[in-house]
Design an enzyme around this catalytic site. Sequence first.
Site, short mmCIF file in Angstrom:
data_model
loop_
_atom_site.label_atom_id
_atom_site.label_comp_id
_atom_site.label_asym_id
_atom_site.label_seq_id
_atom_site.Cartn_x
_atom_site.Cartn_y
_atom_site.Cartn_z
N HIS A 18 0.87 -1.19 0.00
CA HIS A 18 0.00 0.00 0.00
C HIS A 18 0.91 1.23 0.00
CE1 HIS A 18 -3.44 2.42 0.61
NE2 HIS A 18 -3.76 2.16 1.86
N ASP B 114 2.14 5.21 -7.65
CA ASP B 114 3.44 5.07 -6.99
C ASP B 114 4.60 4.94 -7.96
OD1 ASP B 114 2.57 5.12 -4.33
OD2 ASP B 114 1.69 3.15 -4.63
N HIS C 96 -3.10 -2.63 -9.96
CA HIS C 96 -3.94 -2.02 -8.93
C HIS C 96 -5.18 -2.88 -8.78
CE1 HIS C 96 -6.27 0.99 -6.77
NE2 HIS C 96 -5.12 1.56 -6.51
N1 ACO Z 1 4.01 -7.23 -11.52
C1 ACO Z 1 3.86 -8.44 -12.12
N2 ACO Z 1 2.72 -9.14 -12.09
C2 ACO Z 1 1.69 -8.63 -11.40
C3 ACO Z 1 1.77 -7.38 -10.75
C4 ACO Z 1 2.98 -6.68 -10.83
N3 ACO Z 1 3.11 -5.50 -10.24
N4 ACO Z 1 0.57 -7.11 -10.15
C5 ACO Z 1 -0.22 -8.15 -10.42
N5 ACO Z 1 0.46 -9.08 -11.19
C6 ACO Z 1 -0.08 -10.32 -11.74
C7 ACO Z 1 -0.20 -11.38 -10.66
O1 ACO Z 1 0.97 -12.18 -10.61
C8 ACO Z 1 -1.40 -12.14 -11.16
O2 ACO Z 1 -0.99 -12.96 -12.24
P1 ACO Z 1 -1.62 -14.45 -12.43
O3 ACO Z 1 -3.07 -14.21 -12.73
O4 ACO Z 1 -0.85 -15.07 -13.55
O5 ACO Z 1 -1.43 -15.15 -11.11
C9 ACO Z 1 -2.31 -11.08 -11.74
O6 ACO Z 1 -1.43 -10.04 -12.16
C10 ACO Z 1 -3.31 -10.52 -10.74
O7 ACO Z 1 -2.61 -10.11 -9.57
P2 ACO Z 1 -3.25 -10.03 -8.12
O8 ACO Z 1 -2.16 -10.09 -7.11
O9 ACO Z 1 -4.37 -11.04 -8.01
O10 ACO Z 1 -3.91 -8.60 -8.14
P3 ACO Z 1 -4.40 -7.79 -6.87
O11 ACO Z 1 -5.52 -6.95 -7.31
O12 ACO Z 1 -4.64 -8.69 -5.71
O13 ACO Z 1 -3.12 -6.92 -6.49
C11 ACO Z 1 -1.62 -5.13 -6.24
C12 ACO Z 1 -3.02 -5.54 -6.66
C13 ACO Z 1 -1.33 -5.58 -4.79
C14 ACO Z 1 -1.51 -3.60 -6.28
C15 ACO Z 1 -0.59 -5.77 -7.20
O14 ACO Z 1 -0.85 -5.35 -8.53
C16 ACO Z 1 0.85 -5.48 -6.82
O15 ACO Z 1 1.41 -6.19 -5.98
N6 ACO Z 1 1.47 -4.43 -7.43
C17 ACO Z 1 2.82 -4.04 -7.07
C18 ACO Z 1 2.81 -3.22 -5.79
C19 ACO Z 1 2.21 -1.85 -5.99
O16 ACO Z 1 2.54 -1.14 -6.95
N7 ACO Z 1 1.34 -1.45 -5.06
C20 ACO Z 1 0.72 -0.09 -5.08
C21 ACO Z 1 -0.74 -0.17 -5.18
S1 ACO Z 1 -1.42 1.44 -5.35
C22 ACO Z 1 -1.53 2.06 -3.78
O17 ACO Z 1 -1.61 1.42 -2.79
C23 ACO Z 1 -1.48 3.51 -3.70
#
Ligand code: ACO
Length: 426
Positions: free
Chosen positions: A263, A358, A302
């Site tokens: 987050h 971010d 996201h």
């Molecule tokens: N890089 C690579 N792959 C990703 C990423 C990423 N940043 N984010 C999601 N994926 C992939 C996952 O591996 C998954 O793939 P799969 O279907 O083959 O297993 C798919 O995309 C869906 O991912 P989830 O984790 O289910 O998505 P969720 O909605 O739960 O997660 C999150 C959202 C936590 C923001 C995620 O995208 C992430 O970890 N991003 C990186 C961290 C980040 O930038 N966080 C900031 C969020 S914005 C904020 O808080 C202000």
Amino acid sequence: MPESITITDNRNGETYEIPIVNGGVSAIEWSKILPGIWFVDPAFMSTAAAESAITYLDGTAGILRYRGYPIEQLAEQSTYLEVAYLLLNGELPSENQFASWREDVTMHTFIHENVRKRFLDGFHYDAHPMGMLVSAVAALSTFYLDAKDIFDPTSRQKQITRLIAKMPTLAAAAHRFSVGMPFVYPDNSLDFPSNFLSMMWKVAEPTYHADPVLSRALDILFILHADHEQNCSTTAMRVVGSSHADPYSACAAACAALYGPRHGGANEAVIRMLGEIGSMDEVPAFVEAVKAGHGRLQGFGHRVYKSYDPRAKIIKRTADEVFSITGKNPLLDIALKLEEIALNDEYFISRRLYPNVDFYSGLIYQAMGFPLEMFPVLFAIPRTAGWLAHWQEMLDQDSKIARPRQLFIGADARDYVPMAGRGASS
Ligand code: ACO
């Protein structure tokens, strides 16, 4: 066509009609019909936990509005303090209302000397400023005993003003402590962002004059971070607030939620990732490694946005203005290359992973001289307005205490075994 859903219980063939209201189906209606059958939604992926009139977010179309006003217009024309007023009160302030709000906030920027001298000074010399902020916000509740009067409008407004006003002071104090610099008192002749920059960077000069471009850039970042509807930290604020805890305690819980790398810590993770990549030549290999499951592309993806985060677009422009003053962040070229490759790669396209707020905010903060540890703190300052707006809205809705159900998957009833009868490993 009726706005409803018809459900058939296949155990007895009975059908039930549940209305769709505001795009949602009431789980309360469901539970009246089928008691004991729970929705399973551990991370609230498909559950609306509140009715809210504060922020509208369409993650597919990339739309973000505070109280109906597009984020692009607010970032261009408003200030953080005005946006905070808007979030908290529902309408933009008149000139008089704004003057009085600004005066109130300005007059509450000081913190009790005991918070600084005794409480903050008690931390270990290398304490993380976000850990200090979480604790200091919670500690404030012990200084304002009227904070418990959450249904008294005067008291509630006073705590809201105090929290908005004191967050920058606490944030800067945490930073100064963590680098061994003396505390800088608020300068009430300065505007909100310039005062924060003064408390951060002032050394021996009588008045610290922040560069107006940097001060404005910070204010824009504050506007962009002021609210984002039911995100993790706001949910923490609401859940704790629903027990009728005072707003400082609830806000400390929200800060704690913001501390996590998924987050508020994500922009710090972006900078670390860009540093690890090291050069533009290494970007393709890094992207391949992410696709192969080795880590994530920080600042991408996201839970709600499945298109370009509108805040990221604004931040990209702000970055250019900041770099014109500070010089370009050397990591920018790596970030741009990473974005270009990822936006054209099937892995990221098919999962609808785009840069989020971010991805670029950390580059700006770093160019402005903020250490990485301060990034979540910089997020907490403006998000306080959003937390408080949701807290207030929840209290006004007379909501119940948050208390989800569970599906029990543990052991069946069994008899206690005295220790002597358990064997070597129980
Ligand atoms: N890089 C690579 N792959 C990703 C990423 C990423 N940043 N984010 C999601 N994926 C992939 C996952 O591996 C998954 O793939 P799969 O279907 O083959 O297993 C798919 O995309 C869906 O991912 P989830 O984790 O289910 O998505 P969720 O909605 O739960 O997660 C999150 C959202 C936590 C923001 C995620 O995208 C992430 O970890 N991003 C990186 C961290 C980040 O930038 N966080 C900031 C969020 S914005 C904020 O808080 C202000």
